[in-house]
Design an enzyme around this catalytic site. Structure first.
Site, PDB file in Angstrom:
ATOM      1  N   HIS A  34       4.039   2.337   8.546  1.00 49.43           N
ATOM      2  CA  HIS A  34       3.997   1.565   7.804  1.00 49.43           C
ATOM      3  C   HIS A  34       2.915   2.347   6.666  1.00 49.43           C
ATOM      4  O   HIS A  34       1.115   1.361   6.782  1.00 49.43           O
ATOM      5  CB  HIS A  34       3.915   0.217   7.894  1.00 49.43           C
ATOM      6  CG  HIS A  34       3.763  -0.780   6.405  1.00 49.43           C
ATOM      7  ND1 HIS A  34       4.789  -2.159   7.016  1.00 49.43           N
ATOM      8  CD2 HIS A  34       3.181  -1.194   5.906  1.00 49.43           C
ATOM      9  CE1 HIS A  34       4.685  -2.711   6.066  1.00 49.43           C
ATOM     10  NE2 HIS A  34       3.858  -2.455   4.888  1.00 49.43           N
ATOM     11  N   HIS A  65       2.550   2.456   2.495  1.00 45.65           N
ATOM     12  CA  HIS A  65       2.493   2.710   0.442  1.00 45.65           C
ATOM     13  C   HIS A  65       2.503   4.016   0.163  1.00 45.65           C
ATOM     14  O   HIS A  65       1.495   3.512   0.153  1.00 45.65           O
ATOM     15  CB  HIS A  65       2.993   1.681   0.229  1.00 45.65           C
ATOM     16  CG  HIS A  65       3.311   0.361   0.572  1.00 45.65           C
ATOM     17  ND1 HIS A  65       5.090   0.190   0.412  1.00 45.65           N
ATOM     18  CD2 HIS A  65       2.948  -0.466   1.530  1.00 45.65           C
ATOM     19  CE1 HIS A  65       5.232  -0.933   1.365  1.00 45.65           C
ATOM     20  NE2 HIS A  65       3.630  -1.544   2.029  1.00 45.65           N
ATOM     21  N   THR A 105       7.907   4.337   0.010  1.00 42.29           N
ATOM     22  CA  THR A 105       7.480   4.801  -2.034  1.00 42.29           C
ATOM     23  C   THR A 105       9.252   4.742  -1.958  1.00 42.29           C
ATOM     24  O   THR A 105      10.349   4.599  -2.250  1.00 42.29           O
ATOM     25  CB  THR A 105       7.053   5.722  -2.166  1.00 42.29           C
ATOM     26  OG1 THR A 105       6.556   5.336  -3.647  1.00 42.29           O
ATOM     27  CG2 THR A 105       7.886   7.125  -2.762  1.00 42.29           C
ATOM     28  N   PRO A 155      11.007   4.099  -5.891  1.00 46.38           N
ATOM     29  CA  PRO A 155      11.790   5.159  -6.599  1.00 46.38           C
ATOM     30  C   PRO A 155      11.524   4.308  -7.824  1.00 46.38           C
ATOM     31  O   PRO A 155      11.780   3.255  -8.271  1.00 46.38           O
ATOM     32  CB  PRO A 155      13.057   5.583  -6.139  1.00 46.38           C
ATOM     33  CG  PRO A 155      12.618   5.599  -4.626  1.00 46.38           C
ATOM     34  CD  PRO A 155      12.184   3.956  -4.525  1.00 46.38           C
ATOM     35  N   ASP A 169      12.397  -2.232  -4.559  1.00 51.34           N
ATOM     36  CA  ASP A 169      11.354  -3.581  -5.003  1.00 51.34           C
ATOM     37  C   ASP A 169      12.037  -4.717  -5.000  1.00 51.34           C
ATOM     38  O   ASP A 169      13.336  -4.718  -5.404  1.00 51.34           O
ATOM     39  CB  ASP A 169      10.299  -2.776  -5.801  1.00 51.34           C
ATOM     40  CG  ASP A 169       9.576  -3.708  -6.306  1.00 51.34           C
ATOM     41  OD1 ASP A 169       9.657  -5.767  -6.891  1.00 51.34           O
ATOM     42  OD2 ASP A 169       8.466  -3.435  -7.104  1.00 51.34           O
ATOM     43  N   HIS A 219       9.814  -6.310   5.162  1.00 49.95           N
ATOM     44  CA  HIS A 219       8.356  -6.473   5.129  1.00 49.95           C
ATOM     45  C   HIS A 219       9.022  -8.497   5.652  1.00 49.95           C
ATOM     46  O   HIS A 219       9.919  -8.697   5.009  1.00 49.95           O
ATOM     47  CB  HIS A 219       7.853  -7.052   3.918  1.00 49.95           C
ATOM     48  CG  HIS A 219       6.881  -5.679   3.763  1.00 49.95           C
ATOM     49  ND1 HIS A 219       7.548  -3.942   3.290  1.00 49.95           N
ATOM     50  CD2 HIS A 219       6.061  -5.420   2.349  1.00 49.95           C
ATOM     51  CE1 HIS A 219       7.277  -3.287   3.302  1.00 49.95           C
ATOM     52  NE2 HIS A 219       5.534  -3.564   3.301  1.00 49.95           N
ATOM     53  N   GLU A 264       6.098 -12.151   5.386  1.00 50.30           N
ATOM     54  CA  GLU A 264       4.652 -12.373   5.169  1.00 50.30           C
ATOM     55  C   GLU A 264       4.149 -13.372   4.459  1.00 50.30           C
ATOM     56  O   GLU A 264       2.701 -13.164   4.005  1.00 50.30           O
ATOM     57  CB  GLU A 264       4.312 -11.052   3.865  1.00 50.30           C
ATOM     58  CG  GLU A 264       3.439 -10.117   3.817  1.00 50.30           C
ATOM     59  CD  GLU A 264       2.698  -9.043   2.647  1.00 50.30           C
ATOM     60  OE1 GLU A 264       4.462  -8.259   2.254  1.00 50.30           O
ATOM     61  OE2 GLU A 264       2.290  -7.877   2.905  1.00 50.30           O
TER      62      GLU A 264
HETATM   63  C1  6MZ Z   1       4.980  -5.922   0.199  1.00 53.14           C
HETATM   64  C2  6MZ Z   1       4.116  -4.185  -0.524  1.00 53.14           C
HETATM   65  C3  6MZ Z   1       2.177  -4.090   0.552  1.00 53.14           C
HETATM   66  O1  6MZ Z   1       6.068   2.283  -3.519  1.00 53.14           O
HETATM   67  O2  6MZ Z   1       4.656   1.827  -5.188  1.00 53.14           O
HETATM   68  N1  6MZ Z   1       4.088  -2.519  -1.143  1.00 53.14           N
HETATM   69  N2  6MZ Z   1       5.257  -4.910  -0.920  1.00 53.14           N
HETATM   70  N3  6MZ Z   1       3.545  -6.485   1.584  1.00 53.14           N
HETATM   71  C4  6MZ Z   1       2.937  -5.584   0.383  1.00 53.14           C
HETATM   72  N4  6MZ Z   1       1.495  -5.968   1.156  1.00 53.14           N
HETATM   73  C5  6MZ Z   1       0.221  -6.277   0.778  1.00 53.14           C
HETATM   74  N5  6MZ Z   1       1.893  -3.166   0.076  1.00 53.14           N
HETATM   75  C6  6MZ Z   1       2.917  -2.581  -0.905  1.00 53.14           C
HETATM   76  O3  6MZ Z   1       3.525   1.406  -3.595  1.00 53.14           O
HETATM   77  C7  6MZ Z   1       3.360   0.150  -4.577  1.00 53.14           C
HETATM   78  C8  6MZ Z   1       4.573  -0.468  -3.950  1.00 53.14           C
HETATM   79  O4  6MZ Z   1       4.354  -0.828  -2.578  1.00 53.14           O
HETATM   80  C9  6MZ Z   1       5.239  -2.213  -2.611  1.00 53.14           C
HETATM   81  C10 6MZ Z   1       4.716  -3.259  -3.212  1.00 53.14           C
HETATM   82  O5  6MZ Z   1       5.964  -2.859  -4.137  1.00 53.14           O
HETATM   83  C11 6MZ Z   1       3.961  -1.828  -4.074  1.00 53.14           C
HETATM   84  O6  6MZ Z   1       4.099  -1.551  -5.446  1.00 53.14           O
HETATM   85  P1  6MZ Z   1       4.989   2.007  -4.030  1.00 53.14           P
HETATM   86  O7  6MZ Z   1       4.411   3.694  -3.617  1.00 53.14           O
END
Ligand code: 6MZ
Length: 361
Positions: A13, A15, A97, A99, A166, A223, A226
């Site tokens: 997990h 991002h 990630t 897109p 998203d 997710h 949360e």
């Molecule tokens: C929910 C999260 C997150 O996709 O642009 N993201 N979504 N909860 C979290 N907990 C803290 N942390 C990250 O990486 C950034 C994106 O991942 C998701 C959000 O949509 C964030 O904009 P990418 O590579």
């Protein structure tokens, strides 16, 4: 900490845009400041700030996306993020990630993902296996064989991709992401993640795309919980995803459902504490799930945003819940069972862990 660093680990997990080095973000901000796109002094302290509410985290992502969303930068951060994970002995990384489409710079969701794949190709500090077959149709493992023949041993990391939907997106946009994931299977895309600000969007918006993804054989992680949202958590668990992330705001009935379904949970300790979704580490649900022998995997979530590493997450779990070397090793090893990659990769990883077990003591 030393042995946790050297131990092989599995990250499920992470991002991409949350895992960027501070130094890279500052450099990118400085450049955009010079171009007059942003005011550097305004964003510097936002990047360096450590304690952020969940709301502030999503504001920070909007800023990060301004800094990173051009093809060249996406390629750069992908390369760096993979090399950073590999440097602390993450042997398998499922990188997720979202897109992104940005018409003003000619970016489509596909060209964004091509830039990500370019970043995987650019990894040079370590050996990388990022697709079932490389573009010439030869197994990427040839590369590793070459290394062995040359008498060199370098770190090796398997990387697979998940495409995130998203929660701000429409059903059509979510569907576009799923179709892209299907088209990019040969580039190591294995599944779909649903993420984004948990107070935004409705489960019913994403369900058609997720059902389509599942019907096409993609794996799904959500997710889940949360923020408090009883109805959504129940619907998500009823959907039976392959994994869920976070699982912070579960009630009695939902814990029961989760445990009976044995859905593995991606646990992000530092993220939950920093964003205050869990009030303090000693009451984190890790302990309950661990003691119940429920499948779980420690993860970083956003190592850049939360200034953490996977080794630090293992250290935090070990020190908070009194777990020793053997227990932590077993925890890392069982994560192999929850990866989305095929049995061949699983076997390779089990071999890596078996070798490492012999060196444990
Ligand atoms: C929910 C999260 C997150 O996709 O642009 N993201 N979504 N909860 C979290 N907990 C803290 N942390 C990250 O990486 C950034 C994106 O991942 C998701 C959000 O949509 C964030 O904009 P990418 O590579």
């Amino acid at each position: 900490m030393e042995w946790l660093l050297s131990m092989p680990k599995v990250e499920l997990h992470a991002h991409l845009n949350g895992s960027i080095r501070d130094s890279t973000l500052l450099e990118l901000a400085r450049l955009l400041g010079e171009k007059g796109v942003i005011v550097f002094s305004d964003v510097e302290h936002v990047i360096m700030k450590n304690d952020r509410s969940l709301h502030e985290v999503f504001k920070l992502f909007d800023l990060i996306h301004i800094l990173t969303t051009d093809h060249k930068t996406v390629t750069r951060i992908t390369k760096e993020v993979v090399e950073d994970f590999a440097s602390e002995n993450v042997v398998y990384l499922e990188l997720r990630t979202t897109p992104k489409r940005n018409d003003s710079i000619g970016m489509s969701k596909r060209s964004y993902m091509e830039a990500v794949v370019e970043g995987l190709r650019a990894v040079s500090a370590v050996d990388i296996d990022f697709a079932p077959h490389n573009i010439d149709g030869n197994p990427v493992n040839d590369m590793i064989m070459n290394d062995i023949c040359n008498g060199t041993t370098r770190k090796k990391i398997y990387v697979r991709l998940l495409l995130s939907i998203d929660r701000r997106e429409t059903t059509e946009a979510a569907m576009e992401t799923v179709k892209l994931a299907l088209e990019m299977r040969d580039f190591g895309v294995l599944g779909i993640d649903l993420s984004g600000n948990p107070i935004v969007g409705e489960w019913s918006t994403f369900l058609p795309a997720l059902e389509f993804a599942r019907a096409q054989g993609l794996q799904i992680t959500l997710h889940c919980g949360e923020v408090p949202n009883n109805k959504e958590v129940n619907s998500m668990l009823d959907f039976l995803p392959q994994r869920v992330g976070h699982a912070c705001f579960f009630q009695e009935e939902e814990w029961k459902k989760l445990k009976s379904s044995k859905i593995p949970v991606e646990i992000c300790l530092t993220s939950n504490i920093r964003t205050n979704t869990i009030a303090s580490i000693d009451i984190h649900h890790f302990a309950n799930l661990y003691n119940a022998n429920h499948p779980l995997v420690l993860c970083t979530d956003d190592s850049g945003v939360f200034s953490t590493t996977l080794s630090k997450e293992y250290h935090l779990a070990a020190s908070t819940f009194g777990l020793g070397k053997w227990e932590m090793f077993q925890l890392a090893k069982t994560a192999v069972g929850f990866i989305f990659a095929d049995d061949g990769v699983k076997q390779d990883l089990e071999g890596i862990f078996d070798l490492a077990a012999k060196k444990l003591d």
